[in-house]
Scaffold this motif. Structure first.
Motif, PDB file in Angstrom:
ATOM      1  N   ASN A 161     -12.042   8.860 -42.117  1.00  0.00           N
ATOM      2  CA  ASN A 161     -11.203   9.024 -41.140  1.00  0.00           C
ATOM      3  C   ASN A 161     -11.510   7.924 -40.033  1.00  0.00           C
ATOM      4  OD1 ASN A 161     -11.321  11.895 -41.573  1.00  0.00           O
ATOM      5  ND2 ASN A 161     -13.476  12.128 -40.971  1.00  0.00           N
ATOM      6  N   GLU A 162     -12.323   6.947 -41.249  1.00  0.00           N
ATOM      7  CA  GLU A 162     -12.707   5.277 -40.081  1.00  0.00           C
ATOM      8  C   GLU A 162     -11.185   4.737 -40.351  1.00  0.00           C
ATOM      9  OE1 GLU A 162     -15.907   2.994 -40.925  1.00  0.00           O
ATOM     10  OE2 GLU A 162     -17.379   4.421 -40.272  1.00  0.00           O
TER      11      GLU A 162
ATOM     12  N   ILE B 118      -8.263   6.991 -41.029  1.00  0.00           N
ATOM     13  CA  ILE B 118      -7.456   7.079 -40.681  1.00  0.00           C
ATOM     14  C   ILE B 118      -6.845   5.984 -38.981  1.00  0.00           C
ATOM     15  CG2 ILE B 118      -6.370   9.639 -39.869  1.00  0.00           C
ATOM     16  CD1 ILE B 118      -7.573  10.447 -41.870  1.00  0.00           C
ATOM     17  N   ASP B 119      -8.197   6.559 -38.555  1.00  0.00           N
ATOM     18  CA  ASP B 119      -8.101   5.835 -37.324  1.00  0.00           C
ATOM     19  C   ASP B 119      -7.783   4.376 -36.958  1.00  0.00           C
ATOM     20  OD1 ASP B 119      -9.161   8.290 -36.408  1.00  0.00           O
ATOM     21  OD2 ASP B 119     -10.939   7.744 -36.228  1.00  0.00           O
ATOM     22  N   ALA B 120      -7.828   3.541 -37.800  1.00  0.00           N
ATOM     23  CA  ALA B 120      -7.656   2.694 -37.600  1.00  0.00           C
ATOM     24  C   ALA B 120      -6.337   2.221 -37.811  1.00  0.00           C
ATOM     25  CB  ALA B 120      -8.602   1.250 -38.662  1.00  0.00           C
TER      26      ALA B 120
ATOM     27  N   ALA C  91      -4.025   4.896 -37.642  1.00  0.00           N
ATOM     28  CA  ALA C  91      -3.642   4.914 -35.911  1.00  0.00           C
ATOM     29  C   ALA C  91      -3.368   4.415 -34.925  1.00  0.00           C
ATOM     30  CB  ALA C  91      -3.921   6.389 -35.984  1.00  0.00           C
ATOM     31  N   GLN C  92      -4.110   2.728 -34.794  1.00  0.00           N
ATOM     32  CA  GLN C  92      -4.455   2.745 -33.680  1.00  0.00           C
ATOM     33  C   GLN C  92      -3.906   1.138 -34.359  1.00  0.00           C
ATOM     34  OE1 GLN C  92      -8.939   0.747 -33.141  1.00  0.00           O
ATOM     35  NE2 GLN C  92      -8.189   0.011 -31.285  1.00  0.00           N
TER      36      GLN C  92
ATOM     37  N   ARG D  17      -5.659  14.545 -38.003  1.00  0.00           N
ATOM     38  CA  ARG D  17      -7.008  13.948 -37.699  1.00  0.00           C
ATOM     39  C   ARG D  17      -5.816  13.614 -36.640  1.00  0.00           C
ATOM     40  NH1 ARG D  17     -12.354  12.170 -37.453  1.00  0.00           N
ATOM     41  NH2 ARG D  17     -12.305  10.439 -36.899  1.00  0.00           N
ATOM     42  N   ASN D  18      -4.928  12.793 -36.288  1.00  0.00           N
ATOM     43  CA  ASN D  18      -4.170  12.134 -35.356  1.00  0.00           C
ATOM     44  C   ASN D  18      -2.531  12.075 -35.521  1.00  0.00           C
ATOM     45  OD1 ASN D  18      -2.594   9.678 -34.308  1.00  0.00           O
ATOM     46  ND2 ASN D  18      -5.042   9.258 -33.949  1.00  0.00           N
TER      47      ASN D  18
ATOM     48  N   CYS E 173       0.109  11.020 -35.235  1.00  0.00           N
ATOM     49  CA  CYS E 173       0.814   9.973 -34.863  1.00  0.00           C
ATOM     50  C   CYS E 173       1.359   9.838 -36.563  1.00  0.00           C
ATOM     51  CB  CYS E 173       0.511   8.259 -34.438  1.00  0.00           C
ATOM     52  SG  CYS E 173      -1.067   7.814 -36.096  1.00  0.00           S
TER      53      CYS E 173
END
Length: 82
Positions: free
Chosen positions: A29-30, A32-34, A36-37, A63-64, A66
């Motif tokens: 998850n970290e 995926i988020d990184a 996406a950011q 999760r996101n 994008c």
């Protein structure tokens, strides 16, 4: 960001019979988020060649927003991963 390294995983799996498969969902998850950011407003298509697990692909897509689909080599692979 988490700081889990070889020693951490070696310790938690020392009682398990090897080989084994393990996915650290928190670390996923970290990541995926990184990604996406860093992508900003761009869409990302996931390459099925790199990730061969349906659950992981679905998790990323959910999760996101994008993440917009899966890039596959064949039509059969695309159908398998839906």
């Amino acid at each position: 960001m988490s700081t889990r390294d070889y020693t951490y995983y070696n310790e938690i799996f020392k009682e398990n019979t090897l080989p084994l498969a393990y996915l650290d969902v928190d670390m996923l998850n970290e990541n995926i988020d990184a990604i996406a950011q860093r992508a900003g407003k761009k869409s990302i298509r996931i390459a099925s060649k790199s990730i061969r697990c349906r659950w992981v692909l679905q998790h990323i897509l959910e999760r996101n927003s994008c993440y917009k689909g899966i890039m596959c080599f064949t039509g059969a692979a695309a159908l398998f991963f839906i």
